[in-house]
Design a protein around this motif. Structure first.
Motif, PDB file in Angstrom:
ATOM      1  N   LEU A  78       0.825  -1.204   0.000  1.00  0.00           N
ATOM      2  CA  LEU A  78       0.000   0.000   0.000  1.00  0.00           C
ATOM      3  C   LEU A  78       0.862   1.258   0.000  1.00  0.00           C
ATOM      4  N   VAL A  79       1.892   1.263   0.827  1.00  0.00           N
ATOM      5  CA  VAL A  79       2.796   2.417   0.849  1.00  0.00           C
ATOM      6  C   VAL A  79       3.478   2.577  -0.502  1.00  0.00           C
ATOM      7  N   ARG A  80       3.847   1.465  -1.123  1.00  0.00           N
ATOM      8  CA  ARG A  80       4.466   1.537  -2.451  1.00  0.00           C
ATOM      9  C   ARG A  80       3.520   2.144  -3.471  1.00  0.00           C
ATOM     10  N   LEU A  81       2.231   1.818  -3.379  1.00  0.00           N
ATOM     11  CA  LEU A  81       1.260   2.413  -4.300  1.00  0.00           C
ATOM     12  C   LEU A  81       1.170   3.924  -4.095  1.00  0.00           C
ATOM     13  N   VAL A  82       1.199   4.359  -2.842  1.00  0.00           N
ATOM     14  CA  VAL A  82       1.183   5.800  -2.565  1.00  0.00           C
ATOM     15  C   VAL A  82       2.440   6.455  -3.131  1.00  0.00           C
ATOM     16  N   HIS A 143       3.908  11.075   4.908  1.00  0.00           N
ATOM     17  CA  HIS A 143       4.136  10.926   3.462  1.00  0.00           C
ATOM     18  C   HIS A 143       3.741  12.221   2.762  1.00  0.00           C
ATOM     19  N   PRO A 144       4.606  12.766   1.920  1.00  0.00           N
ATOM     20  CA  PRO A 144       4.329  14.087   1.346  1.00  0.00           C
ATOM     21  C   PRO A 144       3.125  14.123   0.419  1.00  0.00           C
ATOM     22  N   ARG A 145       2.672  12.979  -0.085  1.00  0.00           N
ATOM     23  CA  ARG A 145       1.535  12.985  -1.014  1.00  0.00           C
ATOM     24  C   ARG A 145       0.256  12.464  -0.368  1.00  0.00           C
ATOM     25  N   LEU A 146       0.270  12.247   0.929  1.00  0.00           N
ATOM     26  CA  LEU A 146      -0.907  11.702   1.603  1.00  0.00           C
ATOM     27  C   LEU A 146      -1.922  12.795   1.904  1.00  0.00           C
ATOM     28  N   ILE A 147      -3.150  12.613   1.420  1.00  0.00           N
ATOM     29  CA  ILE A 147      -4.250  13.490   1.810  1.00  0.00           C
ATOM     30  C   ILE A 147      -4.748  13.110   3.196  1.00  0.00           C
ATOM     31  N   GLY A 185      -0.629  10.537  13.828  1.00  0.00           N
ATOM     32  CA  GLY A 185       0.187  11.313  14.754  1.00  0.00           C
ATOM     33  C   GLY A 185       0.269  12.781  14.393  1.00  0.00           C
ATOM     34  N   GLU A 186       1.347  13.415  14.809  1.00  0.00           N
ATOM     35  CA  GLU A 186       1.488  14.858  14.632  1.00  0.00           C
ATOM     36  C   GLU A 186       1.641  15.257  13.167  1.00  0.00           C
ATOM     37  N   ALA A 187       2.041  14.316  12.312  1.00  0.00           N
ATOM     38  CA  ALA A 187       2.172  14.648  10.885  1.00  0.00           C
ATOM     39  C   ALA A 187       0.830  14.985  10.264  1.00  0.00           C
ATOM     40  N   GLY A 188      -0.237  14.474  10.861  1.00  0.00           N
ATOM     41  CA  GLY A 188      -1.573  14.856  10.460  1.00  0.00           C
ATOM     42  C   GLY A 188      -2.011  14.286   9.132  1.00  0.00           C
ATOM     43  N   GLY A 189      -2.994  14.960   8.529  1.00  0.00           N
ATOM     44  CA  GLY A 189      -3.708  14.463   7.361  1.00  0.00           C
ATOM     45  C   GLY A 189      -5.174  14.345   7.722  1.00  0.00           C
ATOM     46  N   LEU A 190      -6.027  14.379   6.710  1.00  0.00           N
ATOM     47  CA  LEU A 190      -7.452  14.246   6.959  1.00  0.00           C
ATOM     48  C   LEU A 190      -7.765  12.865   7.521  1.00  0.00           C
TER      49      LEU A 190
END
Length: 417
Positions: A78-82, A143-147, A185-190
């Motif tokens: 899954l992480v690889r797909l992201v 992850h920089p591209r994670l919504i 965590g603190e990195a957040g995201g929706l």
């Protein structure tokens, strides 16, 4: 002494336009033998349409084959797909518990048969799903591209085999939303959840409009033209069909306690035969343009990227034709219409003003269907829209809340019929 200039207002966030990613080769069974090269081809095609994000899904039984085990190799897939989506310039929302996908339900064996557990009410089943979401959150955090991380796809599709009350749904959602936040965590995201249209239109459905509109960081809506037979009832080219996503956005906004809460049209599409293929491009264009006229709109995510290959058996007919690309990877006319419309909306970059007129919705959990296709309230809203009014929706309990109405910019109320 001169007065310092006022700070410039914060720019309105740009609307987001994306697609729900369905692998071209093997549908979601592709996770059994994940091929990064093939996935990257699909994602590059999506990015080539000018879209900015994808929503992606793994399968619950493959991620968590045992209640106490989340497979590291499946999480790595899954992480690889992201990562691959990011390489193609796409941001990603990850759905966690699948759960329900395209008429199939995926349960791990530890929830079935001799080990049957109600996934909404069994404390150990809930904690297992929380474990999965915490694990996914930690793997994706930063992850920089994670919504963001969503609990799962239309979890309320599972209620038929997992009876649950409104209070139990609230506990379930609160627990899992907390787990997803903890994982990120603190990195957040929706952190979000989703439900199919019974949450909005279904009388006494245990997933409620209030839960959709008040839990999580924004509201997701899935305004499908086959819900309550909308397209068949009114016709595939009807205003009711072309305004459906707009209506769903305004209905969702009415149930939120925060007047500024965003609404994400997270699934909408052109299923045959409800929308004939010849009408699909016009439907896509109208859906995007009309939804973009809603001030609360966060964005639109089309369902879906690629058609299901007809070599796969037992799908409902409409599931084979929902893609922007066919099962050979060729763009369909709807893909061009969607791409062109997205480009126009981005070029215009004008966010709509709040709607000053609102139709008042007075219903109970047992009469919620008045707000769905075929219901009196739905028909009144659509009539006003066709007459040139751009109506918002207000719940009857908020009609005397002057501060709330002012925050939404509403100055005129019309009683619903």
């Amino acid at each position: 002494m001169s007065t310092p200039p006022s700070p410039a207002p914060e720019p309105e966030p740009a609307l987001r336009f994306g697609v729900n990613y369905t692998p071209r080769r093997g549908w979601f069974h592709a996770w059994h033998d994940f091929d990064p090269g093939l996935a990257r081809e699909d994602l590059a095609q999506i990015a080539g349409l000018g879209l900015d994000h994808v929503r992606v899904f793994h399968l619950w039984p493959l991620l968590q084959p045992n209640r106490a085990v989340v497979r590291a190799s499946a999480v790595d897939q899954l992480v690889r797909l992201v990562d691959l989506a990011g390489e193609c310039g796409l941001d990603v929302l990850v759905d966690g518990v699948q759960g329900h996908l395209s008429s199939f339900d995926f349960y791990p064996e530890w929830t079935r048969g001799w080990h049957h557990r109600n996934v909404f009410t069994d404390p150990e089943a809930i904690e297992a799903q929380a474990l999965l979401l915490r694990t996914l959150g930690r793997a994706l955090s930063g992850h920089p591209r994670l919504i963001g991380l969503q609990l799962g796809n239309e979890l309320n599709n599972l209620v038929e085999h997992n009876p649950v009350t409104v209070a139990e749904v609230d506990h379930y959602l609160d627990t899992l939303l907390g787990a997803a936040r903890h994982g990120l965590g603190e990195a957040g995201g929706l952190v979000t959840h989703s439900a199919y249209d019974a949450a909005w239109y279904g009388d006494d459905h245990p997933f409620t409009p209030e839960a959709s509109a008040r839990k999580g960081d924004l509201t997701t809506v899935h305004p499908w033209v086959f819900s309550a037979d909308c397209a068949r009832r009114y016709g595939p080219r009807s205003p009711e069909v072309h305004y459906l996503a707009e209506y769903g956005t305004e209905l969702a906004a009415a149930y939120a306690t925060d007047p500024a809460r965003p609404v994400w049209v997270q699934e909408t599409g052109a299923p045959e035969p409800h929308i004939p293929a010849a009408d699909a491009p016009d439907f896509a264009r109208a859906t995007l343009l009309n939804a973009a006229g809603c001030a609360p709109l966060w964005g639109v995510t089309w369902w879906c990227s690629h058609d299901v290959d007809r070599s796969l058996a037992d799908f409902p007919e409409l599931e084979y034709t929902l893609g922007l690309f066919d099962s050979h990877g060729r763009p369909k006319p709807i893909a061009e219409a969607l791409s062109t419309t997205v480009a126009e909306l981005r070029t215009a970059a004008v966010r709509p003003a709040p709607r000053t007129t609102a139709l008042v919705l007075d219903c109970t959990p047992s009469t919620r269907s008045v707000s769905g296709p075929g219901g009196a309230f739905f028909d009144t809203w659509m009539r006003l829209r066709q007459e040139g009014t751009r109506p918002a929706v207000v719940l009857t309990e908020r009609v005397k809340d002057a501060a709330y109405l002012a925050a939404r910019g509403i100055t005129e109320l019309i009683e619903g019929k």
